[in-house]
Design an enzyme around this catalytic site. Sequence first.
Site, PDB file in Angstrom:
ATOM      1  N   VAL A  82      44.091  -3.781   1.652  1.00  0.00           N
ATOM      2  CA  VAL A  82      42.731  -3.429   1.631  1.00  0.00           C
ATOM      3  C   VAL A  82      41.932  -4.455   2.501  1.00  0.00           C
ATOM      4  O   VAL A  82      42.361  -5.716   1.868  1.00  0.00           O
ATOM      5  CB  VAL A  82      42.241  -3.330   0.091  1.00  0.00           C
ATOM      6  CG1 VAL A  82      40.485  -3.335   0.279  1.00  0.00           C
ATOM      7  CG2 VAL A  82      42.579  -2.346  -0.631  1.00  0.00           C
ATOM      8  N   GLY A  92      28.863  -1.675   3.477  1.00  0.00           N
ATOM      9  CA  GLY A  92      29.673  -0.632   2.576  1.00  0.00           C
ATOM     10  C   GLY A  92      30.934   0.081   3.110  1.00  0.00           C
ATOM     11  O   GLY A  92      31.378   1.007   2.140  1.00  0.00           O
ATOM     12  N   TYR A 123      37.268  -6.715  -7.540  1.00  0.00           N
ATOM     13  CA  TYR A 123      37.601  -5.522  -8.013  1.00  0.00           C
ATOM     14  C   TYR A 123      37.094  -4.882  -9.322  1.00  0.00           C
ATOM     15  O   TYR A 123      37.105  -3.822  -9.554  1.00  0.00           O
ATOM     16  CB  TYR A 123      39.298  -5.242  -7.861  1.00  0.00           C
ATOM     17  CG  TYR A 123      39.738  -5.468  -6.555  1.00  0.00           C
ATOM     18  CD1 TYR A 123      39.706  -4.348  -5.578  1.00  0.00           C
ATOM     19  CD2 TYR A 123      39.942  -6.505  -5.753  1.00  0.00           C
ATOM     20  CE1 TYR A 123      39.951  -4.213  -4.305  1.00  0.00           C
ATOM     21  CE2 TYR A 123      40.714  -6.551  -4.487  1.00  0.00           C
ATOM     22  CZ  TYR A 123      40.417  -5.297  -3.719  1.00  0.00           C
ATOM     23  OH  TYR A 123      40.760  -5.384  -2.528  1.00  0.00           O
ATOM     24  N   PHE A 409      52.640  -5.707  -4.215  1.00  0.00           N
ATOM     25  CA  PHE A 409      52.739  -4.903  -3.139  1.00  0.00           C
ATOM     26  C   PHE A 409      51.600  -4.863  -2.389  1.00  0.00           C
ATOM     27  O   PHE A 409      51.059  -3.662  -1.757  1.00  0.00           O
ATOM     28  CB  PHE A 409      52.997  -3.558  -4.148  1.00  0.00           C
ATOM     29  CG  PHE A 409      52.019  -3.249  -5.098  1.00  0.00           C
ATOM     30  CD1 PHE A 409      50.759  -2.713  -4.875  1.00  0.00           C
ATOM     31  CD2 PHE A 409      52.143  -3.800  -6.516  1.00  0.00           C
ATOM     32  CE1 PHE A 409      49.762  -2.498  -5.750  1.00  0.00           C
ATOM     33  CE2 PHE A 409      51.166  -3.324  -7.369  1.00  0.00           C
ATOM     34  CZ  PHE A 409      49.904  -3.028  -7.087  1.00  0.00           C
TER      35      PHE A 409
END
Length: 409
Positions: A82, A92, A123, A409
Amino acid sequence: MTMELRVLDPSHWDEWYETLMLAFGGAQVSPEERALDRDLTECERSVGAWDGGEIVGTAGLFTFRLSVPGGAVVPAAGVTTVGVQPTHRRRGVLRAMMRRLLDDARAAGEPLAVLTASEPQIYGRFGFGAATRAALAEIDTARVGLTVPEGADEVRLRAVDPEAALNTCEAIYARRVTARPGMLERRPGWERKPLLDPPSERGGASPLRCVLAERDGEVTGYVRFAVKPDWDLAVPKGVVTVRDLEALDPASCGALWRFLFDIDLTCKIHIGRRPVDDPWQHMVSDIRRCQILLRDELYVRPVDVGAALEARTYALPVDVVLEVTDAFCPWNEGRWRLTGDAKGASCERTSDEPGLRLDVRELGAAYLGGISLSALAGAGLVQELRQGALAEASAAFRSDVAPWLPHNF
């Protein structure tokens, strides 16, 4: 800005990956790691955010299976890669990509989503709670002794080539997965992750080494490690860095740790990621000289609250109504009656009065049994609405062993 999300075409992987590296401050990885990352990328589950002809954001999912309390191994979407270009933040892009990933996980029937966070504060707003921790340590082996379990003297240790022993070590790892919540089954290709050892990143240490533990002709454990030689005038002060260690019984575990403590010309052991309840902590003579540091690791998010809570078992009988808030995945909102014990569980919608109120983020944090609901309540993050509900649920969610993620990961 006109932004479009597109499924990653393999032909755009290099551009997509370079965007990710730019989002991480221009980070550089070794050719070996880059090649493995390419092999492991599930392009059909990855997206790029395009602004015209430019990729400005990256995100993807891995198809994982995660161990949960009770020993089940549950489908989980591993959120990964990400990143958003610095020029396109606060527009956004991240929210759109997370929306896409969680919708895809739901459509795939994955009750959980998991990630490791470079910036934890990002998060929580998407419903991810910190569910596991890892212990890092630096042990002064010149001043710390080790008492090993009975039977350790009967364990045979054998040095092997890490590549040649890969399948043997993976068989041991596979047997350990269901014994501890938070561990990931290795899908094809992921067995290469622990062997990554590019010379450019050794920092003067040896190539990766491997030692097997054997009892009665059967391999019962392994350790992978490296040694960095160093001297202070005429006095050796080498450092052993432990990469990973798994054992099937206490004697084999103790024999492997004793081996690490006894490596010639060294005086320290660096441990980068171990369970917070790892057995070595109870073998050492002086825990204060081990300089233990705890770090957050796996973040868990229920994608389907009912399916997630039914997938695990509970340490004690529980019958509680949870009122769950979930602003990002509103299909989870509402009241859920959880009933279960060590044999199984049921979690269904209900209109009954709730015993606890909590956000899906706190449910994710407590899900693997390493973070207690009572501790979260002490921080004001879980509300008790029925007397006794908090103690009942907190005890039931507990895991006998600390959850642990063995690799990133």
